[in-house]
Scaffold this active site. Structure first.
Site, PDB file in Angstrom:
ATOM      1  CB  SER A   1      -0.889   0.332   1.180  1.00 22.22           C
ATOM      2  OG  SER A   1      -1.597   1.253   1.319  1.00 22.22           O
TER       3      SER A   1
ATOM      4  CE1 TYR B   1      -4.875  -1.615   5.390  1.00 22.29           C
ATOM      5  CE2 TYR B   1      -3.539   0.046   4.411  1.00 22.29           C
ATOM      6  CZ  TYR B   1      -4.630  -0.811   4.180  1.00 22.29           C
ATOM      7  OH  TYR B   1      -4.254  -1.066   2.627  1.00 22.29           O
TER       8      TYR B   1
HETATM    9  N1  LIG Z   1      -8.632   0.112  -1.934  1.00 18.94           N
HETATM   10  C1  LIG Z   1      -7.539   0.922  -1.368  1.00 18.94           C
HETATM   11  O1  LIG Z   1      -7.618   1.891  -0.979  1.00 18.94           O
HETATM   12  C2  LIG Z   1      -6.287  -0.150  -0.921  1.00 18.94           C
HETATM   13  C3  LIG Z   1      -5.257   1.086  -1.118  1.00 18.94           C
HETATM   14  C4  LIG Z   1      -3.914   0.436  -0.630  1.00 18.94           C
HETATM   15  C5  LIG Z   1      -4.257  -0.943  -0.156  1.00 18.94           C
HETATM   16  N2  LIG Z   1      -4.961  -2.255  -0.276  1.00 18.94           N
HETATM   17  C6  LIG Z   1      -4.820  -2.949  -0.511  1.00 18.94           C
HETATM   18  O2  LIG Z   1      -5.342  -3.668  -1.836  1.00 18.94           O
HETATM   19  C7  LIG Z   1      -6.005  -5.207  -1.374  1.00 18.94           C
HETATM   20  C8  LIG Z   1      -7.147  -5.481  -1.553  1.00 18.94           C
HETATM   21  O3  LIG Z   1      -8.096  -4.876  -1.133  1.00 18.94           O
HETATM   22  P1  LIG Z   1      -9.227  -3.901  -2.339  1.00 18.94           P
HETATM   23  O4  LIG Z   1      -9.137  -2.316  -1.919  1.00 18.94           O
HETATM   24  O5  LIG Z   1      -9.935  -5.450  -2.736  1.00 18.94           O
HETATM   25  O6  LIG Z   1     -10.613  -4.295  -0.360  1.00 18.94           O
HETATM   26  P2  LIG Z   1     -12.029  -5.294  -0.587  1.00 18.94           P
HETATM   27  O7  LIG Z   1     -12.208  -5.061   0.872  1.00 18.94           O
HETATM   28  O8  LIG Z   1     -12.622  -4.762  -1.545  1.00 18.94           O
HETATM   29  O9  LIG Z   1     -10.999  -6.481  -1.002  1.00 18.94           O
HETATM   30  C9  LIG Z   1     -10.167  -7.613  -0.236  1.00 18.94           C
HETATM   31  C10 LIG Z   1     -10.436  -8.384   0.187  1.00 18.94           C
HETATM   32  O10 LIG Z   1     -10.404  -9.363   0.890  1.00 18.94           O
HETATM   33  C11 LIG Z   1     -10.530 -10.324   1.203  1.00 18.94           C
HETATM   34  N3  LIG Z   1     -10.417 -11.147   2.399  1.00 18.94           N
HETATM   35  C12 LIG Z   1     -10.008 -10.161   3.635  1.00 18.94           C
HETATM   36  N4  LIG Z   1      -9.809 -10.933   4.786  1.00 18.94           N
HETATM   37  C13 LIG Z   1      -9.554 -12.034   4.300  1.00 18.94           C
HETATM   38  C14 LIG Z   1      -8.361 -13.438   4.337  1.00 18.94           C
HETATM   39  N5  LIG Z   1      -8.641 -13.254   5.945  1.00 18.94           N
HETATM   40  N6  LIG Z   1      -8.494 -14.107   4.236  1.00 18.94           N
HETATM   41  C15 LIG Z   1      -8.592 -13.411   2.748  1.00 18.94           C
HETATM   42  N7  LIG Z   1      -9.279 -13.186   1.988  1.00 18.94           N
HETATM   43  C16 LIG Z   1      -9.764 -11.998   3.414  1.00 18.94           C
HETATM   44  C17 LIG Z   1     -12.192  -9.654   1.139  1.00 18.94           C
HETATM   45  O11 LIG Z   1     -13.438 -10.431   2.009  1.00 18.94           O
HETATM   46  C18 LIG Z   1     -12.256  -8.985  -0.122  1.00 18.94           C
HETATM   47  O12 LIG Z   1     -12.886  -9.608  -0.432  1.00 18.94           O
HETATM   48  C19 LIG Z   1      -6.105  -4.985   0.061  1.00 18.94           C
HETATM   49  O13 LIG Z   1      -4.498  -5.664   0.979  1.00 18.94           O
HETATM   50  C20 LIG Z   1      -5.953  -3.525   0.721  1.00 18.94           C
HETATM   51  O14 LIG Z   1      -4.733  -3.876   2.023  1.00 18.94           O
HETATM   52  C21 LIG Z   1      -6.828  -1.619  -1.283  1.00 18.94           C
END
Ligand SMILES: NC(=O)c1ccc[n+]([C@@H]2O[C@H](COP(=O)([O-])OP(=O)(O)OC[C@H]3O[C@@H](n4cnc5c(N)ncnc54)[C@H](O)[C@@H]3O)[C@@H](O)[C@H]2O)c1
Length: 289
Positions: free
Chosen positions: A164, A177
């Protein structure tokens, strides 16, 4: 008469490859799965599909994996899916065994599953600290640990972990985080050294704020706008745009922007890129080293 091609040449870039994506039920994980499938790969996805009652941000729900699986299959690709928690080594290793039985190899692994919450460090609920570290950092370790022996045996593989922008600096209310995502970058660099001799690359993508359910929710709307009674997504976007951290005129990027980086890292074009991080965030990265 010329027939309309259903796929372009570039769409076959991952033909014959097997890609495993954690957190593939929705958001970026689904986007990566569909793009890899559209480019020829068969797909394996897992997701937790269950809400931890002590975490304020909703995770995926039952049915998410099925939706992704149907969308992959509609692209003419195979998709294996399972409810599995990346914190649960037995479940994750069991799913990886199923992938091997079904497909016989794993070429690409995207350790994408992640969660967040927000609290100042002096008020951080221990459970939230533990859940974020165990999912975002240990979950990535568990994923790498599960697929690396297979890739070592194959003498090839691409591992891409989702870190991230928060893995490059400190942010208010996000010390847990921050720690998890800085940790992912360290894990990627160390793993890249250990696995490089086996022709396996390990890299991280660092998204800034991406338009997915992890941030499009009531908790995040209130976090960004504590002064408003009924904050909207547009209020969140306004806060990001006025915050001065993203020089380009974009509040939240679409998940496809991260998928582009993931597909690049998985492609032959990136075959000697390893131990690297790619920041995708409208210039968010310009303010830190
Ligand atoms: N959206 C943002 O702004 C952002 C920014 C930087 C980093 N990220 C990172 O990107 C990645 C994807 O996030 P996203 O934006 O698609 O969010 P999202 O919440 O839509 O998707 C994350 C997915 O991971 C699944 N998940 C959570 N805990 C889990 C576990 N213990 N085992 C298996 N699956 C699990 C959730 O159910 C969800 O489907 C994450 O690692 C998040 O930290 C997101």
């Amino acid at each position: 008469m010329t027939s309309t091609p259903t796929r372009s040449q570039a769409d076959d870039e991952f033909e014959g490859k097997i890609a495993f994506i954690t957190g593939g039920g929705r958001g970026q994980g689904r986007c990566h799965a569909l793009a890899l499938a559209a480019a020829g790969a068969d797909i394996a996805i897992c997701d937790i599909e269950e809400q931890d009652p002590e975490m304020p941000v909703p995770t995926g729900a039952p049915g998410d994996l099925d939706t992704t699986r149907r969308q992959v299959e509609a692209l003419g690709r195979r998709c294996l899916s399972a409810v599995a928690d990346v914190r649960d080594r037995v479940a994750l290793n069991g799913f990886v065994d199923s992938i091997m039985r079904e497909f016989g190899r794993i070429d690409i692994a995207v350790a994408n599953a992640g969660i967040y919450s927000a609290a100042p460090i002096h008020q951080m609920p221990d459970h939230q600290f533990d859940a974020v570290l165990q999912t975002n950092l240990t979950g990535v370790y568990n994923t790498i640990r599960a697929v690396a022996p297979i890739m070592v045996e194959q003498r090839s593989g691409r591992i891409i972990a989702t870190a991230s922008g928060a893995g490059r600096l400190g942010l208010p209310n996000l010390a847990h985080y921050n720690a998890s995502k800085w940790g992912v970058i360290g894990l990627v660099k160390g793993s890249a050294i250990d696995l490089g001799r086996y022709n396996i690359s390990v890299n991280a993508v660092c998204p800034a704020t991406i338009d997915t359910p992890i941030v499009r929710n009531e908790f995040t709307r209130r976090l960004y706008n504590p002064e408003l009674e009924n904050p909207t997504d547009a209020d969140v976007d306004r806060k990001i745009l006025s915050g001065g951290k993203v020089p380009m005129p974009v509040a939240m990027l679409q998940p496809e922007e991260i998928t582009n980086a993931v597909l690049f890292l998985a492609s032959d074009r990136a075959k000697y890129i390893s131990g690297s991080t790619i920041d995708v965030g409208g210039g968010y990265a310009a303010s830190h080293t």
